[in-house]
Scaffold this active site. Structure first.
Site, PDB file in Angstrom:
ATOM      1  N   TYR A   1       2.119   1.945  -3.381  1.00 55.02           N
ATOM      2  CA  TYR A   1       1.019   2.410  -4.221  1.00 55.02           C
ATOM      3  C   TYR A   1       0.717   3.880  -3.901  1.00 55.02           C
ATOM      4  CZ  TYR A   1      -3.659   2.771  -6.253  1.00 55.02           C
ATOM      5  OH  TYR A   1      -4.735   3.167  -6.983  1.00 55.02           O
ATOM      6  N   ASP A   2       0.640   4.184  -2.593  1.00 56.32           N
ATOM      7  CA  ASP A   2       0.361   5.563  -2.188  1.00 56.32           C
ATOM      8  C   ASP A   2       1.417   6.513  -2.722  1.00 56.32           C
ATOM      9  OD1 ASP A   2      -1.895   4.789  -0.876  1.00 56.32           O
ATOM     10  OD2 ASP A   2      -0.995   4.779   1.127  1.00 56.32           O
TER      11      ASP A   2
ATOM     12  N   ASP B   1      -9.215  -1.803   7.559  1.00 61.24           N
ATOM     13  CA  ASP B   1      -8.636  -2.293   6.321  1.00 61.24           C
ATOM     14  C   ASP B   1      -9.405  -3.524   5.868  1.00 61.24           C
ATOM     15  OD1 ASP B   1      -6.945  -2.323   4.233  1.00 61.24           O
ATOM     16  OD2 ASP B   1      -5.278  -3.263   5.291  1.00 61.24           O
TER      17      ASP B   1
ATOM     18  N   TYR C   1     -20.350   2.433   8.664  1.00 61.13           N
ATOM     19  CA  TYR C   1     -19.908   3.808   8.939  1.00 61.13           C
ATOM     20  C   TYR C   1     -20.671   4.879   8.173  1.00 61.13           C
ATOM     21  CZ  TYR C   1     -17.142   2.473   4.853  1.00 61.13           C
ATOM     22  OH  TYR C   1     -16.742   1.999   3.627  1.00 61.13           O
TER      23      TYR C   1
ATOM     24  N   CYS D   1      39.130   3.619  -3.664  1.00 61.86           N
ATOM     25  CA  CYS D   1      40.552   3.837  -3.954  1.00 61.86           C
ATOM     26  C   CYS D   1      41.245   2.586  -4.492  1.00 61.86           C
ATOM     27  CB  CYS D   1      41.270   4.338  -2.703  1.00 61.86           C
ATOM     28  SG  CYS D   1      41.458   3.076  -1.437  1.00 61.86           S
TER      29      CYS D   1
ATOM     30  N   LYS E   1     -10.122   3.734  10.447  1.00 67.23           N
ATOM     31  CA  LYS E   1     -10.239   3.317   9.054  1.00 67.23           C
ATOM     32  C   LYS E   1      -9.868   1.846   9.031  1.00 67.23           C
ATOM     33  CE  LYS E   1      -8.953   4.659   4.393  1.00 67.23           C
ATOM     34  NZ  LYS E   1      -8.722   3.329   3.838  1.00 67.23           N
TER      35      LYS E   1
ATOM     36  N   ASP F   1       0.830  -1.205   0.000  1.00 68.34           N
ATOM     37  CA  ASP F   1       0.000   0.000   0.000  1.00 68.34           C
ATOM     38  C   ASP F   1       0.863   1.253   0.000  1.00 68.34           C
ATOM     39  OD1 ASP F   1      -2.073  -1.697   0.121  1.00 68.34           O
ATOM     40  OD2 ASP F   1      -2.900  -0.970   2.025  1.00 68.34           O
TER      41      ASP F   1
ATOM     42  N   CYS G   1      38.764  -1.087   4.163  1.00 73.23           N
ATOM     43  CA  CYS G   1      39.684  -0.686   3.099  1.00 73.23           C
ATOM     44  C   CYS G   1      41.047  -0.450   3.726  1.00 73.23           C
ATOM     45  CB  CYS G   1      39.161   0.599   2.449  1.00 73.23           C
ATOM     46  SG  CYS G   1      40.426   1.514   1.558  1.00 73.23           S
TER      47      CYS G   1
ATOM     48  N   LYS H   1      -3.891   8.351   7.022  1.00 75.36           N
ATOM     49  CA  LYS H   1      -3.308   7.019   7.202  1.00 75.36           C
ATOM     50  C   LYS H   1      -2.155   7.078   8.182  1.00 75.36           C
ATOM     51  CE  LYS H   1      -4.473   4.814   2.932  1.00 75.36           C
ATOM     52  NZ  LYS H   1      -3.927   3.952   1.888  1.00 75.36           N
TER      53      LYS H   1
ATOM     54  N   CYS I   1      42.689   6.714   1.436  1.00 74.93           N
ATOM     55  CA  CYS I   1      41.419   6.531   0.719  1.00 74.93           C
ATOM     56  C   CYS I   1      40.551   7.786   0.868  1.00 74.93           C
ATOM     57  CB  CYS I   1      40.688   5.312   1.261  1.00 74.93           C
ATOM     58  SG  CYS I   1      39.065   5.077   0.512  1.00 74.93           S
TER      59      CYS I   1
ATOM     60  N   LEU J   1     -11.699   8.310  -0.734  1.00 70.59           N
ATOM     61  CA  LEU J   1     -11.264   9.395   0.143  1.00 70.59           C
ATOM     62  C   LEU J   1      -9.893   9.914  -0.246  1.00 70.59           C
ATOM     63  CD1 LEU J   1     -12.257   7.945   3.625  1.00 70.59           C
ATOM     64  CD2 LEU J   1     -13.299   9.900   2.493  1.00 70.59           C
TER      65      LEU J   1
ATOM     66  N   GLU K   1     -13.114   8.414  12.923  1.00 69.47           N
ATOM     67  CA  GLU K   1     -13.376   6.973  13.049  1.00 69.47           C
ATOM     68  C   GLU K   1     -12.150   6.183  12.630  1.00 69.47           C
ATOM     69  OE1 GLU K   1     -16.478   6.426  10.202  1.00 69.47           O
ATOM     70  OE2 GLU K   1     -17.832   7.782  11.241  1.00 69.47           O
TER      71      GLU K   1
ATOM     72  N   ARG L   1     -17.905  -1.886  -3.947  1.00 70.91           N
ATOM     73  CA  ARG L   1     -17.829  -0.518  -4.424  1.00 70.91           C
ATOM     74  C   ARG L   1     -17.607  -0.453  -5.939  1.00 70.91           C
ATOM     75  NH1 ARG L   1     -13.316   3.677  -2.280  1.00 70.91           N
ATOM     76  NH2 ARG L   1     -11.996   2.240  -3.402  1.00 70.91           N
TER      77      ARG L   1
ATOM     78  N   CYS M   1      38.742  -1.864  -2.629  1.00 72.86           N
ATOM     79  CA  CYS M   1      37.892  -0.739  -2.216  1.00 72.86           C
ATOM     80  C   CYS M   1      37.253  -0.085  -3.446  1.00 72.86           C
ATOM     81  CB  CYS M   1      38.737   0.275  -1.457  1.00 72.86           C
ATOM     82  SG  CYS M   1      37.873   1.824  -1.138  1.00 72.86           S
TER      83      CYS M   1
HETATM   84  S1  IVH Z   1     -16.229   6.742   4.746  1.00 71.44           S
HETATM   85  C1  IVH Z   1     -17.240   9.448   1.413  1.00 71.44           C
HETATM   86  N1  IVH Z   1     -15.413   5.560   6.955  1.00 71.44           N
HETATM   87  O1  IVH Z   1     -11.867   3.525   3.193  1.00 71.44           O
HETATM   88  C2  IVH Z   1     -16.814   8.592   2.536  1.00 71.44           C
HETATM   89  N2  IVH Z   1     -14.609   4.722   4.888  1.00 71.44           N
HETATM   90  O2  IVH Z   1     -10.428   5.186   1.163  1.00 71.44           O
HETATM   91  C3  IVH Z   1     -16.366   7.279   2.108  1.00 71.44           C
HETATM   92  N3  IVH Z   1     -13.101   2.804   5.093  1.00 71.44           N
HETATM   93  O3  IVH Z   1     -14.036   3.127   0.495  1.00 71.44           O
HETATM   94  C4  IVH Z   1     -16.044   6.286   3.075  1.00 71.44           C
HETATM   95  N4  IVH Z   1     -13.167   2.646   7.285  1.00 71.44           N
HETATM   96  O4  IVH Z   1     -13.677   1.170   2.144  1.00 71.44           O
HETATM   97  C5  IVH Z   1     -15.352   5.589   5.614  1.00 71.44           C
HETATM   98  N5  IVH Z   1     -14.788   4.610   8.970  1.00 71.44           N
HETATM   99  C6  IVH Z   1     -14.743   4.628   7.652  1.00 71.44           C
HETATM  100  C7  IVH Z   1     -13.963   3.687   6.920  1.00 71.44           C
HETATM  101  C8  IVH Z   1     -13.911   3.798   5.531  1.00 71.44           C
HETATM  102  C9  IVH Z   1     -12.684   2.122   6.169  1.00 71.44           C
HETATM  103  C10 IVH Z   1     -12.695   2.517   3.705  1.00 71.44           C
HETATM  104  C11 IVH Z   1     -13.840   2.401   2.765  1.00 71.44           C
HETATM  105  C12 IVH Z   1     -13.632   3.482   1.750  1.00 71.44           C
HETATM  106  C13 IVH Z   1     -12.166   3.685   1.836  1.00 71.44           C
HETATM  107  C14 IVH Z   1     -11.779   5.061   1.353  1.00 71.44           C
END
Ligand code: IVH
Length: 691
Positions: free
Chosen positions: A37-38, A126, A248, A436, A124, A34, A451, A337, A456, A84, A122, A145, A433
């Site tokens: 990717y980020d 995974d 959520y 040198c 997040k 991740d 070395c 994150k 050097c 998000l 809240e 989604r 080395c």
């Molecule tokens: S709110 C517009 N709340 O994170 C608001 N998402 O990167 C959209 N996710 O697609 C989502 N915990 O799969 C929300 N407490 C939370 C979450 C949450 C995990 C995931 C969700 C969302 C992704 C966005």
């Protein structure tokens, strides 16, 4: 379009991200971590922002996830499931708050509009985002989604998850979740509930052990496990996995209007959905959000499920509507994150660097990866033995880690663990080395290679780098590049030579303008009166670090006394063992040691060690909020002046230094009667003592 141009990089990034989206969203089998990717995604976002002419509505930055897989039925929704925007670290949370307020101000709302109902923060989770649709209280459809609008129909699979209510009880009949925060109301005609399907860490481990035994592939992380289990054509497979659901938010809610997100969560709980109250916080301002973020980051490893950050939402639903969305994500929410302290990446090369003592250190060159907010491109492999033990080779997938301020290191080779058949040859330390070309020898009884070249240039450069460093002679502006030019040009080979440099010589160097040359000359002049401990430390005697330099300075009191010390007199000092005694007593009488010190003493004057008796000494400080001075630097100032730094407030703390968006610590400090001072006051307090 030329190679290396922004345009070509943008094109390349879009291509790469699309590829990784496929692997992640459609195949549930990512190739990169991740964090990597980020890093790619961020780079693309920045480039697109800087080059608006290269905008493309088809860019992965403008879309959510990937299109659904055709094998599942498709669900088309009216209200898209958005993605998000990411914020990395606390500063970017502050920036989100500023953005929200600025936008609303432009629409005629005062700042108090946001503070009135605050933010909801809240965890997040995974896992896999899903939407459950209820008609007249009955579960009729569930979908992933997908690309936001079109998701995959996984109704049958979601039915097998215990946390998915098949029916919403009417008010007054069966009980919803017994939560004090639950609100009881009849369910609306149509209701879309959004949440995250996930798997507890322990269940994942158990499942992976079973899969391994049966020779099946293991899931890389809880998200892939959840996704792989829900996106199954046979619901029996889903049913056999221990999946859970946190909710959520909502999509369509017909016949009911919701004032706040907090109320939305209360209603969901009342209808019998699992709301993660422990991982949810109603915050008055962004400072409280940041406190929540910190405490969660500190405690996340003890949670039974994986969280990768927090989601912050503007609580007031009217304001949410006002804020609206840009392309793929709402303006009213952000995902902050946690930067991982570990990350997966690959080794593109292994090079060997030569240190101050001539020690050869193998260094892994990595494909760049973000670790705790820092992009890491290199990691130390320590020495040949460790490379062999961990079996790290060029081309390997590896796990790297950053601990505190320590240089990143490679923890393990994933390719080695997985027994990847196509690996390259093992790494071997060169026999000469790389700088040198002198022969390299293995230090007897140690795992180091060294070395043998006396002159050097790598050793010289490293010794000088140490000499000018902050804790030694502190010559600001004398960076690695300048030193390198000076050494290669034959202008400098040991410390005393630095004092012969003049403005004209420095200004004539590559990259250095008149102003920098002036500054550098001033910095060199300032360094002519070191304290005894800095003088000793600057010499770079093997095994003598900052602390032992202070010990020696305190014990002997003068450079002459230190130079005259014998192993016996040195061993009388409590903190000094045979190795250090040997190192110190052999450095000064050696030809090189004598020459270096004699020449240096002709250039500089050692001044008495300063006692720092400021307002700071003996005092304990706690910092909160965002400071102008980097936090680490402020802490270092306190320590240098004899004070201490604590992480949390207690009666032992003398001052709370509050930066911007300080959060709830302020109140606690007031309760405890601890003075709260601004950063400016802190600076005034410490500047007096800093000479
Ligand atoms: S709110 C517009 N709340 O994170 C608001 N998402 O990167 C959209 N996710 O697609 C989502 N915990 O799969 C929300 N407490 C939370 C979450 C949450 C995990 C995931 C969700 C969302 C992704 C966005």
């Amino acid at each position: 379009m030329t190679r290396g141009s922004p345009e070509s990089r943008i094109k390349e990034l879009r291509h790469l991200i699309r590829h990784h989206n496929e692997r992640y969203y459609r195949e549930d089998a990512p190739e990169i971590s991740d964090a990597e990717y980020d890093a790619l995604f961020r780079e693309l976002e920045r480039l697109e922002e800087a080059h608006p002419g290269l905008f493309d509505p088809e860019s992965p930055t403008q879309r959510v996830g990937a299109e659904p897989v055709e094998a599942f039925g498709t669900v088309v929704r009216e209200l898209p499931m958005l993605s998000l925007q990411n914020a990395f670290g606390e500063d970017e949370l502050g920036a989100f708050d500023t953005r929200v307020k600025r936008f609303l101000k432009g629409r005629g709302f005062p700042v108090s509009a946001v503070t009135a109902s605050g933010y909801v923060a809240e965890v997040k989770i995974d896992g896999l985002a899903v939407e459950l649709t209820y008609e007249r209280g009955r579960f009729v459809r569930g979908a992933t989604r997908g690309d936001g609008i079109r998701g995959e129909d996984v109704t049958g699979n979601l039915r097998t998850i215990r946390d998915v209510p098949l029916e919403i009880p009417r008010k007054g009949t069966a009980a919803g979740r017994r939560s004090p925060l639950a609100i009881r109301k009849d369910p609306p005609r149509t209701l879309d509930v959004r949440g995250e399907v996930y798997m507890d860490r322990r269940d994942l481990e158990k499942m992976n052990r079973g899969r391994e035994r049966r020779g099946e592939s293991v899931f890389a992380n809880p998200r892939n496990a959840a996704a792989g289990s829900v996106r199954q054509l046979d619901p029996r497979v889903t049913a056999s996995r221990r999946l859970s659901l946190w909710v959520y938010g909502t999509g369509r809610v017909e016949g009911l209007s919701l004032a706040t997100h907090w109320e939305e969560l209360g209603l969901l709980a009342g209808w019998g959905f699992r709301v993660n109250w422990e991982g949810t916080c109603l915050c008055r301002d962004i400072g409280e959000v940041i406190d929540f973020y910190r405490s969660l980051e500190a405690g996340k490893d003890s949670l039974p499920f994986e969280v990768d950050g927090i989601v912050v939402k503007v609580n007031d639903r009217n304001l949410q509507r006002e804020l609206g969305e840009i392309s793929r994500s709402p303006r009213w929410a952000v995902a902050a994150k946690f930067s991982p302290d570990r990350a997966e990446t690959s080794v593109t090369d292994i090079v060997v660097s030569v240190g101050r003592m001539g020690t050869l250190t193998p260094v892994a060159i990595l494909s760049p990866v973000n670790v705790r907010g820092v992009t890491v491109r290199r990691a130390t492999l320590h020495n040949q033995d460790l490379v062999e033990e961990k079996d790290i080779r060029v081309g390997d997938r590896v796990m790297i880690q950053r601990a505190g301020d320590v240089i990143p290191e490679v923890v393990e080779s994933i390719s080695a663990r997985q027994g990847d058949p196509g690996r390259r040859e093992p790494f071997r330390m060169p026999e000469t080395c790389p700088v040198c070309s002198s022969p390299v020898e293995r230090v007897p009884g140690e795992s180091a290679h060294r070395c043998t070249g006396r002159g050097c240039s790598a050793k010289r450069k490293e010794s000088l780098r140490h000499f000018v460093s902050k804790d030694a002679f502190d010559i600001e502006g004398m960076g690695t590049k300048i030193l390198s030019v000076l050494v290669d040009g034959g202008l400098v080979s040991e410390p005393a030579d630095l004092y012969a440099l003049d403005r004209a010589t420095l200004a004539g160097l590559e990259r250095l303008g008149d102003k920098s040359a002036d500054n550098l000359v001033r910095a060199i002049e300032r360094s002519r009166t070191p304290t005894l401990s800095r003088f000793v430390y600057g010499l770079g005697i093997p095994h003598v670090g900052r602390h032992l330099s202070e010990v020696l300075a305190r014990h002997f009191g003068s450079i002459d006394a230190i130079r005259a010390a014998t192993p016996e007199t040195l061993l009388e000092i409590h903190e000094i063992g045979p190795e250090v005694a040997e190192s110190v007593s052999s450095f000064f009488p050696s030809d090189e040691g004598r020459r270096i010190v004699d020449r240096l003493l002709r250039e500089v004057t050692i001044r008495p060690e300063q006692r720092r008796e400021g307002k700071v000494s003996g005092k304990t400080f706690v910092f909160t909020g965002t400071l102008d001075t980097p936090r680490a630097k402020a802490q270092e100032i306190v320590r240098r002046q004899g004070g201490a730094v604590a992480a949390g407030l207690s009666r032992k703390v003398h001052f709370l230094v509050a930066g911007e968006n300080p959060g709830s610590k302020i109140e606690k400090a007031r309760e405890l009667g601890i003075p709260v001072i601004s950063e400016k006051e802190f600076r005034e307090m410490t500047e007096e003592a800093e000479t």
